[in-house]
Design an enzyme around this catalytic site. Structure first.
Site, mmCIF file in Angstrom:
data_model
loop_
_atom_site.group_PDB
_atom_site.id
_atom_site.type_symbol
_atom_site.label_atom_id
_atom_site.label_comp_id
_atom_site.label_asym_id
_atom_site.label_seq_id
_atom_site.Cartn_x
_atom_site.Cartn_y
_atom_site.Cartn_z
ATOM 1 N N SER A 195 17.969 8.035 40.469
ATOM 2 C CA SER A 195 18.050 6.721 41.292
ATOM 3 C C SER A 195 17.400 6.812 42.575
ATOM 4 O O SER A 195 17.840 6.179 43.706
ATOM 5 C CB SER A 195 19.252 5.959 41.399
ATOM 6 O OG SER A 195 19.814 5.553 40.071
ATOM 7 N N HIS A 200 15.721 18.282 30.505
ATOM 8 C CA HIS A 200 16.219 16.794 30.971
ATOM 9 C C HIS A 200 17.508 16.530 30.298
ATOM 10 O O HIS A 200 17.589 16.657 28.959
ATOM 11 C CB HIS A 200 15.340 15.735 30.896
ATOM 12 C CG HIS A 200 15.460 14.608 31.674
ATOM 13 N ND1 HIS A 200 16.339 13.634 31.120
ATOM 14 C CD2 HIS A 200 15.276 14.310 33.034
ATOM 15 C CE1 HIS A 200 16.353 12.745 32.144
ATOM 16 N NE2 HIS A 200 15.648 12.825 33.059
ATOM 17 N N LYS A 210 8.922 9.118 31.756
ATOM 18 C CA LYS A 210 9.857 9.137 30.307
ATOM 19 C C LYS A 210 9.045 8.509 29.640
ATOM 20 O O LYS A 210 7.605 8.786 29.373
ATOM 21 C CB LYS A 210 11.064 8.296 30.650
ATOM 22 C CG LYS A 210 12.034 8.856 31.738
ATOM 23 C CD LYS A 210 13.228 8.407 32.064
ATOM 24 C CE LYS A 210 13.988 9.477 33.325
ATOM 25 N NZ LYS A 210 15.203 8.825 33.336
ATOM 26 N N GLU A 221 20.093 16.809 38.670
ATOM 27 C CA GLU A 221 20.245 15.487 38.238
ATOM 28 C C GLU A 221 21.485 15.137 37.730
ATOM 29 O O GLU A 221 21.590 15.170 36.479
ATOM 30 C CB GLU A 221 19.127 15.116 37.207
ATOM 31 C CG GLU A 221 17.390 15.354 37.714
ATOM 32 C CD GLU A 221 16.539 14.484 36.826
ATOM 33 O OE1 GLU A 221 15.911 13.827 37.572
ATOM 34 O OE2 GLU A 221 16.768 14.701 35.551
ATOM 35 N N ASN A 238 8.883 11.228 36.568
ATOM 36 C CA ASN A 238 9.009 11.395 35.220
ATOM 37 C C ASN A 238 9.061 9.993 34.533
ATOM 38 O O ASN A 238 9.682 9.190 34.878
ATOM 39 C CB ASN A 238 10.392 12.129 34.787
ATOM 40 C CG ASN A 238 10.993 12.023 33.510
ATOM 41 O OD1 ASN A 238 10.206 11.749 32.657
ATOM 42 N ND2 ASN A 238 12.143 12.611 33.250
ATOM 43 N N GLU A 268 18.467 13.782 29.254
ATOM 44 C CA GLU A 268 18.030 12.929 27.926
ATOM 45 C C GLU A 268 17.943 13.720 26.811
ATOM 46 O O GLU A 268 18.170 13.598 25.407
ATOM 47 C CB GLU A 268 17.015 11.958 28.348
ATOM 48 C CG GLU A 268 17.737 10.753 29.302
ATOM 49 C CD GLU A 268 16.619 10.206 30.209
ATOM 50 O OE1 GLU A 268 15.350 10.347 30.074
ATOM 51 O OE2 GLU A 268 17.207 9.627 31.167
ATOM 52 N N GLY A 310 19.240 6.404 36.257
ATOM 53 C CA GLY A 310 18.895 5.050 35.764
ATOM 54 C C GLY A 310 19.967 4.043 36.054
ATOM 55 O O GLY A 310 20.104 2.873 35.483
HETATM 56 P P1 13P Z 1 15.757 7.260 37.759
HETATM 57 O O1 13P Z 1 15.015 7.679 39.114
HETATM 58 O O2 13P Z 1 15.402 6.218 36.929
HETATM 59 O O3 13P Z 1 17.260 7.444 37.941
HETATM 60 O O4 13P Z 1 15.667 8.720 36.706
HETATM 61 C C1 13P Z 1 15.820 9.938 37.111
HETATM 62 C C2 13P Z 1 15.320 10.881 36.344
HETATM 63 O O5 13P Z 1 15.973 11.193 35.145
HETATM 64 C C3 13P Z 1 14.134 11.866 36.442
HETATM 65 O O6 13P Z 1 13.949 12.567 35.499
#
Ligand code: 13P
Length: 253
Positions: free
Chosen positions: A216, A98, A11, A170, A9, A100, A176
């Site tokens: 992560s 997601h 982002k 997740e 992803n 976010e 992150g």
């Molecule tokens: P990270 O791997 O940066 O923690 O992000 C995970 C994520 O949100 C994938 O959709």
């Protein structure tokens, strides 16, 4: 056998030029180094979908996905992305729900249910995200919380359609942050998700659904997480922005 999927992803990262360079690198490395049993997916910003799909089109185990999709088919929804548009780029996956998007755009379980259904109807594979916050985990309510997310967004699907969905667990506290769920924590939740799917759709259907871990994940912890019996792949943020790391995760099986 369940599909093994390593999805990245991106982002809101990468200009057009940088994104295409990353996609070319990943695709070339995947051809040379990654087992054909592993499906790699790059979930890019909308502007990259079409050119990245051109880069990957002759490589069977590398696919492209969008990061979000409207529950409406078309019309006056400024800034949104329709399922048909995603399909027309050559992308075949779409991330739905997601954390976010849930947090910053107030997406609801019902909206996500509509999106999952529409994506499946249009032939896209939804990567449906679920996962709890730190507060919820500390209150020991994580199993219940994730079950509600599944129930309200997926349980209206037919068993046939459910088989077309990929789930990504997740935990928000691991996204992150550099803090990964331990392999035991991941396995516990993945098994709980599978049991919940089995309760609704039957064990046979549940056994066919790939459940990815996200939060992560990186080359140094991927092997242990991916070795868990109910972890069928990963949804990777930060580490998917570096071709070497992303491909190394896909090689961790
Ligand atoms: P990270 O791997 O940066 O923690 O992000 C995970 C994520 O949100 C994938 O959709």
């Amino acid at each position: 056998m369940r599909k093994r999927i390593i999805a990245g992803n991106w982002k809101m990262n990468k200009t057009m030029e940088d994104g295409l360079a990353l996609a070319s690198k990943v695709t070339n490395m995947a051809v040379d180094e990654v087992s054909s049993d592993v499906t790699m997916v790059m979930c890019t910003p909308a502007i990259h979908l079409s050119p990245v799909a051109s880069i990957t089109k002759d490589v069977t185990n590398v696919s492209v996905g969008a990061q979000n999709m409207s529950e409406h088919e078309s019309g006056a929804y400024t800034g949104d992305l329709a399922a048909d548009m995603i399909v027309s780029t050559g992308a075949s996956f779409v991330i739905i729900g997601h954390s976010e998007r849930r947090e910053y755009h107030f997406e609801t379980n019902q909206q996500l249910a509509d999106r999952v259904k529409l994506a499946v109807t249009k032939g896209l594979t939804p990567l449906f995200c679920c996962g709890e916050s730190l507060d919820t985990r500390e209150a020991n309510d994580h199993v219940n919380y994730v079950n509600t997310q599944l129930k309200e967004s997926l349980f209206d699907l037919s068993a046939e359609d459910m088989k077309k969905v990929v789930i990504a667990y997740e935990p928000i506290w691991a996204i992150g942050t550099g803090v990964t769920a331990s392999s035991d924590q991941a396995q516990e939740m993945h098994l709980s998700i599978r049991n919940s799917l089995a309760g609704q759709f039957g064990q046979e259907v549940a056994n066919e659904i790939s459940i990815l871990y996200g939060g992560s994940m990186k080359p140094s912890n991927a092997q242990e997480l991916l070795a868990q019996p109910d972890v069928d792949g990963g949804l990777i943020g930060g580490a998917s922005l570096k071709a070497r790391d992303f491909v190394d995760i896909a090689k961790s099986y």
